[in-house]
Every structure is written in structure tokens, then in C-alpha cells.
Design a protein around this motif. Structure first.
Motif, short mmCIF file in Angstrom:
data_model
loop_
_atom_site.label_atom_id
_atom_site.label_comp_id
_atom_site.label_asym_id
_atom_site.label_seq_id
_atom_site.Cartn_x
_atom_site.Cartn_y
_atom_site.Cartn_z
N ASP A 169 0.81 -1.23 0.00
CA ASP A 169 0.00 0.00 0.00
C ASP A 169 0.84 1.27 0.00
O ASP A 169 0.33 2.36 0.25
CB ASP A 169 -0.97 0.01 1.19
N ASP A 200 -3.22 3.32 0.83
CA ASP A 200 -3.90 2.90 2.07
C ASP A 200 -5.33 3.41 2.21
O ASP A 200 -5.97 3.18 3.23
CB ASP A 200 -3.07 3.29 3.30
N GLY A 224 -0.21 -4.23 4.04
CA GLY A 224 -1.13 -3.13 4.32
C GLY A 224 -2.05 -3.47 5.47
O GLY A 224 -1.84 -4.45 6.19
#
Length: 375
Positions: A169, A200, A224
Motif C-alpha cells: 500500500d 492505504d 497493508g
């Protein structure tokens, strides 16, 4: 004119008040934004420790101490994280618990170091945090080198994966754990067939997942948090991708079942949480979880026991130094041996926890199930 008895009582009260020390402990985590549920969990763990210490009546150098928690929100944003750090420094806190994300912990750590304030992170796992040469930086969970590498080896040796796709991410945490996973997997003999990235706050992964599907991976690893990993699992199912899904501690939460919905297939997800307890420590953690549930009306999400232990470890060092002055208790923190609810806590020369444990999980019926606790 104040009667003599009243004057004596006032003088006595003033003297007693002067004897009580106020010790300010800062806490920073995201209590807004997509990781707010994890940040609040962490904050509540610290709050529980502070309340217990005040109920116990801790003394430092013969004076009673009142601990105060100054909680700040960094919203998982590096700029907000450094602003929160500066605010705590300006408030002259005696120590800091936090941050949660590596992306906020690393830039904030320079501010605490320059102010001479000890910082213990209950959650940040990027190795860079303790590789900056800051003697004020500590963590009480295993780092990404341990976590990602262990998952990478597990994917090959236990799940028998040969072809692996990796997504991250782009945060310090996500990239760090994905890189360590790739190293571990390649070292164990796997081929990385695709490397993709998202962010994110993303919700649409169709383009990257369609590209990955063509490579026919056995495993997709995601670096992530659960707020992104959950929707990603839903879209994998919609696209008919039957690869196993793996991730680190940011993915490995009780909330993942709600976030992934019908995308969370039994035994299809393998993730690891930095920390976890071996059998001999299980009762202490179970007791903590029961107490937390009773106090806050919610289950521990992930980091509460670690923030609780971080506060208790910091105060243990203060008690050994007989002082809350960072200059005096920091040397005690470097050599501490604290028995916490998450296990034995001591630090190496860099500030990493010694012999940090990892817990491997899968999901059955939408709920996390332990596979193994390993080091």
C-alpha cells in the motif's frame, strides 16, 4: 483571619499536594481514519495501565505519583504524527507510547530523540525505526524482518507456494513488510511473478487483481492494513481468484471478517501478528483480555496488550531509577527485564525486543484461529 487549626490544615494540605508528582505519559495513534479501531484499541490499553498504576499508588523517590495520559490522534498521517509529537514535547511529557503505523512512528522518533524523551512503540514494525541510532526508540513487538521473513518462508515450506504475487500500500509499513516477505519467499525457493501497489485509502483493486490473475499465483501477499485487505478479498472472490491470501499484523485483525464479508473463505487467509504468547504466558493474556472486555465493553482488537505492557515497562524503568526524569530512567529502560502480559520484555542494543514472538493465524467461520506461535 484564618484560625490556627485551619492554617495548619491548609499548610499540611499544601505540603501533601507538593509531595505528589505529576508524571505525563503521551500516547499517539490513529483514532480517526481507516485504522481508528486499532488506534483506539491501543489507546485503551495504555489508559488501562495508567488507571491501574494510579489505583496502586506508585511512589518515586518517596513521593506519590499521579500518572496522566496525554492522548493525541495522528490519523495514520506522517504530518499529523510529527505535529502530535511536537505537541507532546512542548507539553514536557516524561515518555511516549506510540505510534501505531511505521509511517508516523519513524518521523516522530527524531523529534522525541532530539528532546531526549523515551518512546516505546507497541505496534510499529518497520526495521528502520530502530536503525536510526536513536537511543530513545524502543519497540515491544517483532519487526518486519522477523515477521515478513517468517511469512515468506511459511508460504513456501508449509503452504508449498511456488509462484507468488506481492501487493503493497506504499506506506512505510506496507512496503517494509512486503519487501521482507519477498526476501523470505525467494530465499526459500519461490518465484515472485508480480509486484503491484495500491494506497492505504483505495477501494478498487480490479485492475491490479486482473493483471495478477493472469500470472496464476499460488499466493497473493498484501502489505497493508485490514481496511484495504478486506475489500481486496471481496474483489478476489468476485474475479474468481483462488490463490491463498497472506499479510502481516495490519491485516491480521478480528475486524477482517466484517471487512471481507463473503470474501473471507475458511483456511484461505494466513497472516501473522507481531507478538503472541507461548503456553506458559497464556493465562496472563487471557485475564487481561477478560478485564479489557469488562472495562470497555469490546474485545481486544490487536494492540491493547502491547500498549498496556509498554506503559508498564516504562514505569518499571522509572521505579528502578527512582525518577521520572527521562535522562535518569532511560539507562534503566535499556537494561529492563519486565514480565508483561504479552511475555518477557527486554531490548537489544538497537531497542528491538529480544526474542520477539510471532503468532500465525488463519480464519474459520469469519473468526481468527491460531495456527502457531513461533520466534
Amino acid at each position: 483571619m484564618i484560625p490556627l487549626a485551619g492554617a495548619i490544615a491548609l499548610a499540611f494540605a499544601g505540603s501533601a499536594y507538593a509531595e505528589e508528582q505529576i508524571v505525563k505519559i503521551g500516547h499517539v495513534g490513529p483514532v480517526t481514519g481507516p485504522s481508528a479501531h486499532l488506534g483506539k484499541d491501543m489507546e485503551n490499553g495504555a489508559k488501562m495501565a495508567i488507571e491501574e498504576l494510579n489505583a496502586k499508588g506508585v511512589m518515586l523517590d518517596g513521593k506519590k505519583v499521579k500518572f496522566v495520559l496525554l492522548a493525541e490522534d495522528d490519523a495514520s498521517d506522517p504530518k499529523q504524527g510529527t505535529a502530535a509529537a511536537q505537541k507532546l514535547v512542548d507539553a514536557k511529557v516524561n515518555g511516549v507510547i506510540g505510534h501505531l503505523n511505521s509511517g508516523t512512528t519513524i518521523p516522530a522518533s527524531k523529534i522525541y530523540f532530539e528532546a531526549g524523551i523515551p518512546q516505546i512503540s507497541p505496534a510499529a514494525t518497520n526495521p528502520k525505526y530502530t536503525q536510526q541510532g536513536f537511543n530513545s526508540a524502543f519497540r515491544i513487538v517483532a519487526n518486519d524482518g522477523q515477521l515478513g521473513g517468517t511469512l515468506g518462508r511459511y508460504a513456501v515450506k508449509t503452504s508449498h507456494a511456488k509462484n507468488i504475487a506481492v501487493i503493497d500500500d506504499r506506506t512505510a509499513y506496507g512496503q517494509g513488510v512486503a519487501q521482507e516477505f519477498s526476501k523470505g519467499a525467494k530465499g526459500a525457493g519461490a518465484t515472485i511473478v508480480a509486484e503491484q501497489f495500491t494506497n492505504d485509502k483505495a477501494t478498487d483493486f480490479n485492475a491490479i487483481l486482473t493483471s495478477i490473475k493472469a500470472k496464476k499465483p499460488d499466493v497473493i501477499f498484501f502489505g497493508g492494513m485490514d481496511a484495504v485487505g478486506g475489500p481486496m478479498l471481496r474483489q478476489m472472490k468476485a474475479l474468481g481468484i483462488d490463490a491463498k491470501f497472506m499479510g502481516g499484523d495490519g491485516l491480521c485483525t478480528a475486524e477482517l471478517g466484517k471487512l471481507a464479508g463473503d470474501g473471507l473463505i475458511d483456511d484461505h487467509v494466513v497472516c501473522a501478528e507481531a507478538g503472541g504468547v507461548v503456553e506458559k504466558d497464556k493465562k496472563g493474556l487471557d485475564d487481561f483480555k477478560a478485564k479489557f472486555q469488562k472495562q470497555y465493553g469490546t474485545e481486544v482488537k490487536l494492540y491493547a496488550p502491547y500498549s498496556y505492557d509498554a506503559v508498564m515497562t516504562m514505569v518499571d524503568a522509572m521505579q528502578k531509577a527512582k525518577s521520572s526524569d527521562p535522562k535518569k530512567y532511560l539507562p534503566e529502560l535499556t537494561k529492563i527485564h519486565h514480565k508483561g502480559v504479552t511475555g518477557d520484555i527486554s531490548f537489544d542494543a538497537k531497542g528491538d525486543i529480544n526474542e520477539g514472538t510471532l503468532t500465525l493465524y488463519t480464519y474459520k467461520g469469519g473468526k481468527r484461529t491460531i495456527l502457531a506461535v513461533t520466534k
